[in-house]
Design a protein around this motif. Structure first.
Motif, mmCIF file in Angstrom:
data_model
loop_
_atom_site.group_PDB
_atom_site.id
_atom_site.type_symbol
_atom_site.label_atom_id
_atom_site.label_comp_id
_atom_site.label_asym_id
_atom_site.label_seq_id
_atom_site.Cartn_x
_atom_site.Cartn_y
_atom_site.Cartn_z
ATOM 1 N N ASP A 5 5.003 8.740 -1.516
ATOM 2 C CA ASP A 5 5.966 9.080 -0.470
ATOM 3 C C ASP A 5 6.032 8.079 0.667
ATOM 4 O O ASP A 5 7.052 7.976 1.335
ATOM 5 N N TYR A 6 4.912 7.430 0.933
ATOM 6 C CA TYR A 6 4.822 6.566 2.103
ATOM 7 C C TYR A 6 4.404 5.164 1.676
ATOM 8 O O TYR A 6 3.520 5.005 0.814
ATOM 9 N N TRP A 7 5.046 4.185 2.311
ATOM 10 C CA TRP A 7 4.837 2.787 1.939
ATOM 11 C C TRP A 7 4.608 1.928 3.180
ATOM 12 O O TRP A 7 5.208 2.171 4.236
ATOM 13 N N GLY A 8 3.743 0.922 3.020
ATOM 14 C CA GLY A 8 3.607 -0.068 4.058
ATOM 15 C C GLY A 8 4.702 -1.114 3.947
ATOM 16 O O GLY A 8 5.551 -1.060 3.047
ATOM 17 N N GLN A 9 4.670 -2.073 4.860
ATOM 18 C CA GLN A 9 5.677 -3.127 4.885
ATOM 19 C C GLN A 9 5.378 -4.255 3.903
ATOM 20 O O GLN A 9 6.248 -5.083 3.628
ATOM 21 N N CYS B 19 0.856 -1.174 0.000
ATOM 22 C CA CYS B 19 0.000 0.000 0.000
ATOM 23 C C CYS B 19 0.899 1.235 0.000
ATOM 24 O O CYS B 19 1.953 1.239 0.659
ATOM 25 N N ALA B 20 0.483 2.275 -0.720
ATOM 26 C CA ALA B 20 1.293 3.483 -0.799
ATOM 27 C C ALA B 20 0.412 4.717 -0.809
ATOM 28 O O ALA B 20 -0.701 4.691 -1.354
ATOM 29 N N ALA B 21 0.937 5.794 -0.215
ATOM 30 C CA ALA B 21 0.237 7.081 -0.154
ATOM 31 C C ALA B 21 1.018 8.109 -0.948
ATOM 32 O O ALA B 21 2.240 8.229 -0.801
ATOM 33 N N ALA B 22 0.295 8.857 -1.766
ATOM 34 C CA ALA B 22 0.941 9.819 -2.656
ATOM 35 C C ALA B 22 1.046 11.203 -2.024
ATOM 36 O O ALA B 22 0.379 11.521 -1.037
ATOM 37 N N SER B 23 1.880 12.025 -2.621
ATOM 38 C CA SER B 23 2.052 13.411 -2.187
ATOM 39 C C SER B 23 1.030 14.334 -2.832
ATOM 40 O O SER B 23 1.033 15.535 -2.592
ATOM 41 N N THR B 24 0.151 13.777 -3.645
ATOM 42 C CA THR B 24 -0.851 14.558 -4.353
ATOM 43 C C THR B 24 -2.176 13.813 -4.334
ATOM 44 O O THR B 24 -2.251 12.672 -3.858
#
Length: 123
Positions: free
Chosen positions: A111-115, A96-101
């Motif tokens: 920018d952000y990633w799970g394990q 899973c990943a979260a974007a900067s936009t």
């Protein structure tokens, strides 16, 4: 700062289904585009599905179109990946990943990633 925790992976037979979940902590969540990526052994990490900040826009890799569905619940700070008709080639670690936009399909904008959570499709 956003922390992401995935769950729902496991072993499933070909043709089966799994639902992956990703819960976020920190802020903001509802203004960020979210996505699922996957990485198989010896291969690069690639986009599986992406969803915009309010869920009105989605995109899928050609290999999963019609089988996978991405969704999100901003009240629960969660994003999901429903995977149906699974194939052995879907075997991978899913991230899973979260974007900067609010919307992007570009790897570099996440920018952000799970394990990660492992999905194995095998009989």
């Amino acid at each position: 700062q956003v922390q992401l925790v995935e769950s729902g992976g496991g072993l499933v037979q070909p043709g089966g289904s799994l639902r992956l979940s990703c819960v976020a902590s920190g802020r903001p969540f509802s203004s960020r585009g979210m996505a699922w990526f996957r990485q198989a052994p010896g291969k690069e990490r690639g986009l599986v599905a992406a969803i915009s900040s309010i869920g009105g826009r989605t995109a899928y890799a050609d290999s999963v179109k019609g089988r996978f569905t991405i969704s999100r619940d901003n009240a629960k700070k969660s994003v999901y990946l429903q995977m149906n008709s699974l194939k052995p080639e879907d075997t991978a670690d899913y991230y899973c990943a979260a974007a900067s936009t609010d919307w992007t399909t570009s790897f570099s904008r996440y920018d952000y990633w799970g394990q990660g959570t492992q999905v194995t499709v095998s009989s």
